[in-house]
Write a protein that holds these residues in place. Structure first.
Motif, PDB file in Angstrom:
ATOM      1  N   PRO A   1      -6.869  26.137 -11.259  1.00 54.17           N
ATOM      2  CA  PRO A   1      -6.074  26.484  -9.856  1.00 54.17           C
ATOM      3  C   PRO A   1      -4.665  26.420  -9.533  1.00 54.17           C
ATOM      4  CG  PRO A   1      -7.089  24.092  -9.977  1.00 54.17           C
ATOM      5  CD  PRO A   1      -7.652  24.921 -11.300  1.00 54.17           C
ATOM      6  N   GLY A   2      -4.099  25.523 -10.383  1.00 51.86           N
ATOM      7  CA  GLY A   2      -2.528  25.609 -10.050  1.00 51.86           C
ATOM      8  C   GLY A   2      -1.616  26.726 -10.590  1.00 51.86           C
TER       9      GLY A   2
ATOM     10  N   ASP B   1       0.076  38.463 -11.435  1.00 52.41           N
ATOM     11  CA  ASP B   1       0.098  37.996 -10.340  1.00 52.41           C
ATOM     12  C   ASP B   1      -1.551  37.489 -10.123  1.00 52.41           C
ATOM     13  OD1 ASP B   1      -0.495  36.866  -7.628  1.00 52.41           O
ATOM     14  OD2 ASP B   1       1.526  37.271  -7.235  1.00 52.41           O
ATOM     15  N   PHE B   2      -2.099  36.360 -10.360  1.00 49.15           N
ATOM     16  CA  PHE B   2      -3.504  35.773 -10.362  1.00 49.15           C
ATOM     17  C   PHE B   2      -3.979  36.059  -8.827  1.00 49.15           C
ATOM     18  CE2 PHE B   2      -3.029  33.110 -14.404  1.00 49.15           C
ATOM     19  CZ  PHE B   2      -3.151  34.476 -15.003  1.00 49.15           C
ATOM     20  N   ASP B   3      -3.313  35.802  -7.848  1.00 45.55           N
ATOM     21  CA  ASP B   3      -3.720  35.784  -6.572  1.00 45.55           C
ATOM     22  C   ASP B   3      -3.779  37.129  -5.977  1.00 45.55           C
ATOM     23  OD1 ASP B   3      -3.684  33.093  -6.143  1.00 45.55           O
ATOM     24  OD2 ASP B   3      -1.511  32.822  -5.556  1.00 45.55           O
ATOM     25  N   THR B   4      -2.825  38.331  -6.231  1.00 45.27           N
ATOM     26  CA  THR B   4      -3.207  39.393  -5.916  1.00 45.27           C
ATOM     27  C   THR B   4      -3.675  40.271  -6.773  1.00 45.27           C
ATOM     28  OG1 THR B   4      -0.947  39.945  -6.762  1.00 45.27           O
ATOM     29  CG2 THR B   4      -1.199  39.185  -4.456  1.00 45.27           C
ATOM     30  N   MET B   5      -3.943  39.808  -7.917  1.00 43.36           N
ATOM     31  CA  MET B   5      -4.435  40.607  -9.292  1.00 43.36           C
ATOM     32  C   MET B   5      -3.808  41.877  -9.535  1.00 43.36           C
ATOM     33  SD  MET B   5      -6.571  38.981 -10.755  1.00 43.36           S
ATOM     34  CE  MET B   5      -7.535  40.040 -11.956  1.00 43.36           C
ATOM     35  N   LYS B   6      -2.202  41.806  -9.330  1.00 40.62           N
ATOM     36  CA  LYS B   6      -1.379  43.170  -9.451  1.00 40.62           C
ATOM     37  C   LYS B   6      -0.229  42.530 -10.410  1.00 40.62           C
ATOM     38  CE  LYS B   6      -2.071  45.052  -4.973  1.00 40.62           C
ATOM     39  NZ  LYS B   6      -1.353  45.385  -3.701  1.00 40.62           N
TER      40      LYS B   6
ATOM     41  N   LEU C   1      -5.099  23.218  -1.536  1.00 43.24           N
ATOM     42  CA  LEU C   1      -3.733  22.697  -2.185  1.00 43.24           C
ATOM     43  C   LEU C   1      -3.486  21.592  -1.192  1.00 43.24           C
ATOM     44  CD1 LEU C   1      -1.490  22.774  -3.990  1.00 43.24           C
ATOM     45  CD2 LEU C   1      -0.427  24.211  -2.487  1.00 43.24           C
ATOM     46  N   ASP C   2      -3.174  20.162  -1.480  1.00 40.84           N
ATOM     47  CA  ASP C   2      -2.988  19.109  -0.460  1.00 40.84           C
ATOM     48  C   ASP C   2      -1.910  18.417  -1.239  1.00 40.84           C
ATOM     49  OD1 ASP C   2      -2.889  17.246   1.146  1.00 40.84           O
ATOM     50  OD2 ASP C   2      -4.820  16.524   0.767  1.00 40.84           O
ATOM     51  N   ASN C   3      -0.618  18.293  -0.395  1.00 34.05           N
ATOM     52  CA  ASN C   3       0.529  17.461  -1.130  1.00 34.05           C
ATOM     53  C   ASN C   3       0.639  17.751  -2.777  1.00 34.05           C
ATOM     54  OD1 ASN C   3       0.736  16.121   1.327  1.00 34.05           O
ATOM     55  ND2 ASN C   3      -0.854  14.472   0.381  1.00 34.05           N
TER      56      ASN C   3
ATOM     57  N   ASP D   1       2.188  26.663  -9.522  1.00 32.47           N
ATOM     58  CA  ASP D   1       2.697  26.314  -8.275  1.00 32.47           C
ATOM     59  C   ASP D   1       1.990  25.114  -7.421  1.00 32.47           C
ATOM     60  OD1 ASP D   1       0.357  27.319  -7.806  1.00 32.47           O
ATOM     61  OD2 ASP D   1       1.003  28.886  -6.137  1.00 32.47           O
ATOM     62  N   GLY D   2       1.811  24.125  -8.346  1.00 32.70           N
ATOM     63  CA  GLY D   2       1.065  23.034  -7.752  1.00 32.70           C
ATOM     64  C   GLY D   2       0.279  22.229  -8.804  1.00 32.70           C
TER      65      GLY D   2
END
Length: 308
Positions: free
Chosen positions: A83-84, A101-106, A133-135, A39-40
């Motif tokens: 990171p992306g 999901d790496f952000d929620t670890m679920k 995250l920038d632009n 996502d980036g």
């Protein structure tokens, strides 16, 4: 027997070979392929690739009471360290497509559990890096982003603050702008404009910080002062002193309070801080002890911090 298959986002198969999935003495054959999800752009972040040696992690799935070791999880780990990467998909015969999901670890939309088990020698720690995250590009703290100025904190500074208080925050400065990272929300906020950016904490692939045999590691990060110890006030044109964060006689409150100002003062006693009150923008100068309305260029004096 359970067969697992996954696909990469470019439809190319990642050949992980035949593997064993061991669960309390039982063994299942699996064939692994992966579909990554980003996502980036990782921007100028150095690419982290897998390595055969020094593995100290194990990715696991939980089905009811059973924890299953995922073989060839270096593919998952490599993506997780970018990171992306927001996650990775596995395609299974029993559960169909499952998304880690790496952000929620679920494991998204399932009852399966997800764990990244870390095993290190006593005193050793993983090296974590912090990104914002920038632009649509991810930048590491301390590296050069889209701004011409660098952040006053680096990844190790943010990590130490996080280690001290995972539910707290980390204030910092970029040029004359003041920011704060909320560890609970994993968001970075510009205290003047209110603009927020997403933040991620990811390990550096196979990087372990060894315990020092000569003594503890010392860093220069400034811890946040206890809330409410110092009170900051400003004197308006009517001569009335008002604490920052409280409403003035016009019923308007600023976007920062005494604690926000104190954190920035601790970081840079010779610096400046910008914030908003209603539709107006202001600059607070710690050196000249002045508060400037940037639209009308009106100067107000403010009281140096008073101890409560």
């Amino acid at each position: 027997r359970t067969r697992l298959s996954c696909f990469s986002s470019d439809e190319a198969t990642v050949d992980a070979g035949r593997a064993e999935l061991k669960m309390f003495g039982a063994a299942f054959n699996e064939s692994l392929q992966f579909e990554d999800s980003y996502d980036g752009d990782d921007g100028d972040v150095q690419n982290q690739t897998s390595s055969a040696g020094g593995k100290h992690y194990q990715w696991m799935l939980q089905d009811t009471w059973q924890w299953l070791n995922i073989s060839h999880d270096d593919v998952i780990e490599t993506h997780y360290c970018q990171p992306g990467a927001k996650g990775i998909s596995l395609f299974t015969s029993d559960y169909g497509r499952v998304f880690l999901d790496f952000d929620t670890m679920k494991v998204q939309d399932t009852q399966l559990g997800l764990s990244r088990h870390v095993s290190l020698s006593g005193g050793d720690t993983e090296e974590y890096l912090w990104y914002y995250l920038d632009n649509r590009r991810w930048y590491e703290y301390g590296a050069q982003g889209t701004s011409s100025s660098k952040s006053s904190v680096t990844s190790p500074d943010v990590e130490q603050q996080y280690t001290l208080n995972p539910n707290g925050s980390c204030p910092f400065i970029v040029g004359n702008a003041s920011y704060c990272i909320d560890f609970t929300a994993m968001m970075q906020k510009n205290l003047a404009t209110g603009i927020q950016r997403r933040v991620r904490r990811r390990p550096k692939f196979n990087s372990v910080i060894k315990r020092s045999v000569t003594g503890p590691l010392h860093t220069s990060v400034v811890t946040s002062p206890p809330a409410g110890v110092w009170k900051w006030e400003f004197q308006g044109v009517d001569g009335v002193w008002t604490e920052y964060g409280l409403k003035n006689i016009q019923g308007v409150a600023g976007s920062v309070n005494s604690d926000d100002i104190e954190r920035n003062y601790q970081l840079s006693p010779q610096g400046k801080m910008q914030f908003k009150a209603g539709r107006f923008s202001y600059t607070l100068d710690f050196v000249s002890k002045s508060l400037t309305n940037l639209l009308h260029l009106l100067l107000f004096v403010y009281c140096p911090r008073n101890i409560v």
